[in-house]
Design a protein around this motif. Structure first.
Motif, PDB file in Angstrom:
ATOM      1  N   THR A  63      33.764 -54.055  48.876  1.00  0.00           N
ATOM      2  CA  THR A  63      35.226 -54.724  48.903  1.00  0.00           C
ATOM      3  C   THR A  63      35.322 -56.068  48.233  1.00  0.00           C
ATOM      4  O   THR A  63      36.479 -56.157  47.291  1.00  0.00           O
ATOM      5  CB  THR A  63      35.415 -54.940  50.523  1.00  0.00           C
ATOM      6  OG1 THR A  63      35.284 -53.810  51.196  1.00  0.00           O
ATOM      7  CG2 THR A  63      36.786 -55.573  50.850  1.00  0.00           C
ATOM      8  N   LEU A  64      34.538 -56.826  48.290  1.00  0.00           N
ATOM      9  CA  LEU A  64      34.365 -58.374  47.623  1.00  0.00           C
ATOM     10  C   LEU A  64      34.634 -57.957  45.938  1.00  0.00           C
ATOM     11  O   LEU A  64      35.364 -58.663  45.557  1.00  0.00           O
ATOM     12  CB  LEU A  64      33.218 -58.967  47.800  1.00  0.00           C
ATOM     13  CG  LEU A  64      33.109 -59.742  49.201  1.00  0.00           C
ATOM     14  CD1 LEU A  64      31.942 -60.799  49.343  1.00  0.00           C
ATOM     15  CD2 LEU A  64      34.249 -59.989  49.759  1.00  0.00           C
ATOM     16  N   SER A  65      33.874 -57.100  45.473  1.00  0.00           N
ATOM     17  CA  SER A  65      33.965 -57.000  44.227  1.00  0.00           C
ATOM     18  C   SER A  65      35.396 -56.488  43.739  1.00  0.00           C
ATOM     19  O   SER A  65      36.083 -56.624  42.704  1.00  0.00           O
ATOM     20  CB  SER A  65      32.756 -55.918  43.911  1.00  0.00           C
ATOM     21  OG  SER A  65      32.823 -55.616  42.251  1.00  0.00           O
ATOM     22  N   GLY A  66      35.872 -55.401  44.610  1.00  0.00           N
ATOM     23  CA  GLY A  66      37.184 -54.967  44.381  1.00  0.00           C
ATOM     24  C   GLY A  66      38.106 -55.969  44.453  1.00  0.00           C
ATOM     25  O   GLY A  66      39.123 -56.020  43.429  1.00  0.00           O
ATOM     26  N   GLU A  67      37.946 -57.013  45.453  1.00  0.00           N
ATOM     27  CA  GLU A  67      38.931 -58.178  45.391  1.00  0.00           C
ATOM     28  C   GLU A  67      38.682 -58.990  44.326  1.00  0.00           C
ATOM     29  O   GLU A  67      39.839 -59.425  43.517  1.00  0.00           O
ATOM     30  CB  GLU A  67      38.831 -58.874  46.860  1.00  0.00           C
ATOM     31  CG  GLU A  67      39.223 -58.107  47.886  1.00  0.00           C
ATOM     32  CD  GLU A  67      38.724 -58.838  49.073  1.00  0.00           C
ATOM     33  OE1 GLU A  67      39.140 -58.327  50.318  1.00  0.00           O
ATOM     34  OE2 GLU A  67      38.202 -60.029  49.156  1.00  0.00           O
TER      35      GLU A  67
END
Ligand code: PMP
Length: 411
Positions: A63-67
């Motif tokens: 998720t963090l990398s996506g954001e």
């Protein structure tokens, strides 16, 4: 959306401008041509990234990398929109203007120019638009042609430009001078270059801070821009390229993120901007730059620039009354930036700057990375006060009074 046209409201969003210096003086920041200050929204956007979604981009499914990836690529779109990139144009992120000019030299000119080809520069260039071309000229046996600057009018000699561009392959020109404030007639310079079959790159480090540049209007092949002079963070800028240029470029830096496949014998490269952005990119900086652009969108840039010019002209008029001061640059026109370069006939520039600093006033002294221009002006350095929209008329007056006091006491 109502644009901010009240410059004291704009100023209130820059916390550093309330700074009290160690000597108890309130800061008067007149070194904006070196780097501008940052509004709270830029500082907050970068903090939010580090506090909330710090992660590497492009390479993970979490998720963090996506954001982070989404915010990073959104920043690229935001830069493209702000600078009016035409369809098919591209934003190649760099560490700033210097890096963008070097990328143009190594990624495009090195591939497309050959021995004996000529590049046109001007005497007004910043070192970052000189040294990369000198290095390339040495390596590839290229000719560098220099366009004169008139030391009375502080303008480029257009007739000289027309004759030097003849037969040249590339022109590398400063849009707005960081020493004189002169805004060059770039639209005309681009047309002349194209009519004679040359490509043109504009160094827009200063210009982007003062006017909304539109690549479609300017029509140059490359623009080199930087974030830190237009309210964004240091460490990021871009080479903006016109449609058709990408295909003519070769990658300069190899590594992760710029490849599609790597074999022992060879590698294949990405077909998008990442081809020129090896390694972990400047994620927080891109997010900060995007926030700066969002902030600038809320500012009435015409009002802001008029205000900046009013302060600069006020300073020029005041300095003209101080015995022994010479101003470098023509501030009678409106096509200048907020830069005021000056010298006193007997006081050393550095002494003036130190005394101003002791009064809380930050100005810059030196050759401003423009030694060929200094030689044309027959000086080794100038003092430079550079105004921005968040400065006030009181600050402009205080600056003039301070110079007056220094001259009265010490000259
Ligand atoms: N060109 C000009 C006209 C500049 O004023 C500057 C910054 N002093 C640069 C290039 C270099 O820009 P950067 O700091 O983004 O590398």
């Amino acid at each position: 959306m109502d644009l901010i046209s009240d410059m004291s409201e704009a100023r209130s969003q820059f916390p550093i401008l309330e700074r009290i210096l160690p000597n108890g003086k309130k800061l008067i920041y007149l070194d904006n041509a070196a780097t501008s200050q940052k509004p709270s929204s830029v500082i907050d956007a970068m903090n939010e990234y580090y506090r909330g979604y710090n992660s590497n981009v492009h390479r993970a499914v979490h998720t963090l990398s996506g954001e982070a990836t989404e915010a990073f690529e959104l920043a690229r779109k935001s830069v493209a929109n702000w600078f009016g990139l035409p369809p098919g144009g591209m934003v190649l992120f760099t560490s700033g203007t210097t890096d963008a000019l070097n990328l143009c030299a190594l990624g495009w000119a090195k591939v497309n120019l050959s021995s004996g080809d000529a590049i046109v520069l001007t005497e007004m260039e910043h070192h970052s638009n000189i040294v990369p071309w000198q290095m390339l000229a040495k390596e590839k046996n290229l000719e560098l042609r220099w366009v004169d600057v008139d030391s009375e009018s502080y303008q480029l000699d257009l007739e000289d430009y027309k004759s030097k561009i003849n037969g040249a392959k590339l022109a590398c020109i400063i849009h707005t001078s960081n020493v004189l404030g002169t805004r060059n007639p770039v639209e005309n310079l681009v047309k002349i270059a194209h009519d004679s079959g040359a490509k043109i790159i504009l160094d827009c480090a200063q210009a982007a801070a003062h006017e909304k540049l539109d690549m479609m209007d300017i029509n140059a092949d490359f623009l080199a821009v930087t974030s830190h002079k237009m309210c964004g963070p240091t460490g990021i800028g871009a080479l903006l390229i016109s449609p058709g240029i990408f295909e003519e470029m070769e990658p300069v830096v190899g590594g992760g993120d710029m490849i599609t496949e790597v074999f022992k014998e060879y590698s294949t490269y990405q077909e998008n901007e990442h081809r020129f952005e090896a390694g972990t990119p400047r994620i927080a900086e891109a997010i900060g730059w995007s926030a700066a652009i969002n902030w600038m969108k809320k500012l009435d840039m015409n009002v802001a620039h008029k205000h900046t010019l009013k302060l600069a002209k006020n300073a020029v008029e005041g300095l003209k009354q101080v015995p022994g001061i010479k101003i470098y640059g023509d501030h009678s026109k409106d096509d200048v930036s907020g830069v005021v370069s000056f010298l006193h006939e007997s006081l050393h520039a550095e002494d003036i700057a130190r005394m101003l600093d002791s009064m809380g006033i930050a100005v810059r002294t030196g050759h401003h990375c423009a030694q060929p221009l200094m030689r044309r002006l027959e000086v080794t350095a100038t003092n430079r006060a550079s105004f921005y929209f968040y400065n006030t008329i009181e600050e402009s007056n205080a600056f003039v009074d301070a110079v007056k006091t220094i001259v009265e006491r010490f000259a």
